[in-house]
Design an enzyme around this catalytic site. Structure first.
Site, PDB file in Angstrom:
ATOM      1  N   ALA A  83      -1.948  54.633  39.861  1.00 15.48           N
ATOM      2  CA  ALA A  83      -2.986  54.662  40.899  1.00 15.48           C
ATOM      3  C   ALA A  83      -2.370  54.202  42.212  1.00 15.48           C
ATOM      4  CB  ALA A  83      -4.147  53.756  40.518  1.00 15.48           C
ATOM      5  N   ASP A  84      -3.009  54.607  43.300  1.00 14.35           N
ATOM      6  CA  ASP A  84      -2.584  54.126  44.619  1.00 14.35           C
ATOM      7  C   ASP A  84      -3.357  52.877  45.004  1.00 14.35           C
ATOM      8  OD1 ASP A  84      -0.680  56.251  45.235  1.00 14.35           O
ATOM      9  OD2 ASP A  84      -2.446  57.523  45.071  1.00 14.35           O
ATOM     10  N   GLY A  96      -1.513  60.142  45.689  1.00 13.45           N
ATOM     11  CA  GLY A  96      -0.362  59.920  46.563  1.00 13.45           C
ATOM     12  C   GLY A  96       0.745  60.923  46.281  1.00 13.45           C
ATOM     13  N   GLU A 103      -4.909  65.693  37.723  1.00 17.97           N
ATOM     14  CA  GLU A 103      -5.105  64.358  37.133  1.00 17.97           C
ATOM     15  C   GLU A 103      -6.574  64.170  36.754  1.00 17.97           C
ATOM     16  OE1 GLU A 103      -3.513  61.945  40.283  1.00 17.97           O
ATOM     17  OE2 GLU A 103      -1.481  62.057  39.490  1.00 17.97           O
TER      18      GLU A 103
HETATM   19  C1  5RP Z   1      -0.035  60.981  41.938  1.00 16.67           C
HETATM   20  C2  5RP Z   1      -0.794  59.720  41.699  1.00 16.67           C
HETATM   21  C3  5RP Z   1      -0.010  58.531  41.286  1.00 16.67           C
HETATM   22  O1  5RP Z   1      -0.539  58.031  40.108  1.00 16.67           O
HETATM   23  C4  5RP Z   1      -0.107  57.492  42.366  1.00 16.67           C
HETATM   24  O2  5RP Z   1       0.296  58.066  43.602  1.00 16.67           O
HETATM   25  C5  5RP Z   1       0.756  56.277  42.054  1.00 16.67           C
HETATM   26  O3  5RP Z   1       2.100  56.635  42.152  1.00 16.67           O
HETATM   27  P1  5RP Z   1       3.282  55.642  41.859  1.00 16.67           P
HETATM   28  O4  5RP Z   1       3.236  55.303  40.408  1.00 16.67           O
HETATM   29  O5  5RP Z   1       4.513  56.423  42.238  1.00 16.67           O
HETATM   30  O6  5RP Z   1       3.109  54.407  42.727  1.00 16.67           O
HETATM   31  O7  5RP Z   1      -1.988  59.645  41.824  1.00 16.67           O
HETATM   32  O8  5RP Z   1      -0.860  61.995  42.439  1.00 16.67           O
END
Ligand code: 5RP
Length: 219
Positions: A83-84, A96, A103
């Site tokens: 998750a972001d 992100g 997803e």
């Molecule tokens: C991709 C996502 C990822 O889960 C999110 O961006 C988190 O990425 P990371 O594990 O690289 O911090 O939603 O679309």
């Protein structure tokens, strides 16, 4: 502990939530990449995976886990993804990595959503991380104008084409106090494929990597 070490710790901790000999859902991103590395250690006990991106599919295939289409299964035992941002109600901003639509679809089919994140992702109010919105290319500027009416500042993620052939608008300056309401509102704009709020389908379990170890939080 660096952020990447925390991502690795939580990626490996998620193995505990993988039922053996079942089909699992696998997300996208750098934290999930550690999870996929961990899956390699039990690959013979994984029947198959449904993946949320071409990138994760390639990594899964490279370690010998069969990747199948979501249309071949009626249910998934678990979906593991990063998750972001994540709040105390286990609602998330995701996307992100531009994989938000797939997803959300894979998460919808899974019995259980296990979110794996490092402590930097935990927030009280979501919106500091710009909210990704996947849009049909011809609708991009119309959708951007509509998002401005909701108080956000949308910025086209230049050069990014999603696995579905669409564009991404990242919406800045939102303070998200009603995530379910905003998720529905944005999805009702014509031309929006979906947005990165996972509030209607929040996580069931949050594995949060901190400097003191991985915390397990259940909804
Ligand atoms: C991709 C996502 C990822 O889960 C999110 O961006 C988190 O990425 P990371 O594990 O690289 O911090 O939603 O679309």
């Amino acid at each position: 502990m660096t952020q990447d070490e925390m991502k690795k710790a939580v990626g490996w901790a998620a193995l505990e939530y993988v039922p053996r000999n079942s089909v699992i859902g696998v997300g996208t991103g750098s934290t999930v990449n550690h999870f996929i590395d961990a899956l390699a250690s039990i690959k013979d006990e994984i029947k198959a995976a449904v993946s949320s991106s071409e990138a994760s599919s390639e990594r899964l295939k490279a370690i010998g886990i069969p990747v199948i289409s979501l249309n071949e299964v009626e249910s998934l035992s678990v979906y593991v993804d990063g998750a972001d941002e994540v709040n105390s109600q286990m609602e998330m901003i995701k996307g992100g990595g531009a994989a938000l639509t797939r997803e959300k679809i894979v998460a919808a089919v899974a019995d259980k959503f296990v979110c794996i994140a490092d402590a930097s992702k935990q927030v009280e109010v979501m919106g500091q991380f710009p909210l990704p919105v996947e849009v049909i290319p011809m609708a991009r500027e119309y959708v951007a104008r509509e998002l401005k009416k909701l108080g956000g500042t949308p910025i086209h993620r230049d050069g990014t084409i999603t696995d579905n052939g669409n564009h991404i608008l990242d919406v800045h300056e939102l303070k998200i106090t009603d995530a379910k309401g905003l998720e529905s509102r944005i999805n009702s704009i014509v031309g929006v494929v979906t947005n990165g709020l996972f509030a209607h389908r929040a996580a069931n379990t949050l594995l949060l990597a901190t400097k003191d170890g991985v915390k397990k939080i259940e909804a």
